[in-house]
Design an enzyme around this catalytic site. Sequence first.
Site, short mmCIF file in Angstrom:
data_model
loop_
_atom_site.label_atom_id
_atom_site.label_comp_id
_atom_site.label_asym_id
_atom_site.label_seq_id
_atom_site.Cartn_x
_atom_site.Cartn_y
_atom_site.Cartn_z
CE LYS A 142 64.66 58.67 -19.24
NZ LYS A 142 63.97 59.44 -18.16
CE LYS A 173 51.93 52.61 -22.55
NZ LYS A 173 52.60 52.59 -21.24
CE LYS A 230 56.97 63.75 -23.94
NZ LYS A 230 58.29 64.40 -23.79
#
Length: 327
Positions: A111, A192, A195
């Site tokens: 991240k 997958k 959002k």
Amino acid sequence: MTRVFSGIKPTGPVQLGNLLGALRYWVTDQAEADTIFCVVDLHALTVPQDPAELRARTLELAQLLLAIGIDPAQSTLFIQSHVPEHTELSWILECTAAFGELRRMTQFKDKSDNADFVSAGLFTYPALMAADILLYDTDRVPVGDDQRQHLELSRDLAIRFNHRYGDTFVVPEASIPKIGARVMDLQEPTRKMSKSEDSPQGTILVLDDLDAVAKKIKRAVTDTETDVRFDPATKPGVSNLLSILGACTGDDPHAIAERFDRYGDLKSACAEAVVETLRPIQQRFAELSADPAGTAAILATGAEKARSLARPVLERARANLGLLPPA
């Protein structure tokens, strides 16, 4: 009873994959364990947040958990920031952790790479997660592969603290979550579902309009063949629909495949099953949304119950550490 802790971060809308792959098992866990569920809003602060959006998402997520079936009479449900013991123990555990341990966390590396702003909170995030777990004498923590390293750090910190200062924390065990449906994107079935902004037509949100849900499923990508069979490697689109239908009905995807000769019939059955799965959740959510004071009361009760469990653990840590108790 075995005590189980699970947390969820209010950083985006809940989609069908979250529901069928994980959250519905939180509901079944209630009958088998002493369950503690937490909306971990403090974890969301590792990146800048819009205050109004964070507040709204936190409330919405709590109401959605209730709508899915989390029963405050069976489980402890609360908002992380409502229990200040989390942040106090987090500091103690930050001082127990080594810099090198935190630096090796793969999520921090992933991240922080190429990020314009990297908060110190992102670096110390695992210590707060450890505090979440250790505060409640947690026996078992269901974790996926992405959080397994953090759970191992929680165990290491508990063992290290106990070794230095005496028996203080229960050392939690990781458990493999019950395997739910692996829900894939309806338009890109090799990845997958995530959002909605990534793939709005491929994603079903739990609070989506039900007519829109049915249309998305009926427009799902399949393949150029005609036979219906469960084969994720060569028929990902069809297999995704079978997996979703199986998760909603409790039937085996292989057995379901034998009932259909045409993709259109499979899509219609899948759409109907998903709509009927979401309908009672949306109805209950609407009731909760119309009574925010009622939700606030549930969360206040949950926070007080959580504090009653957390205070003795924190006091034990403070005493063993040598902090002078307040008068």
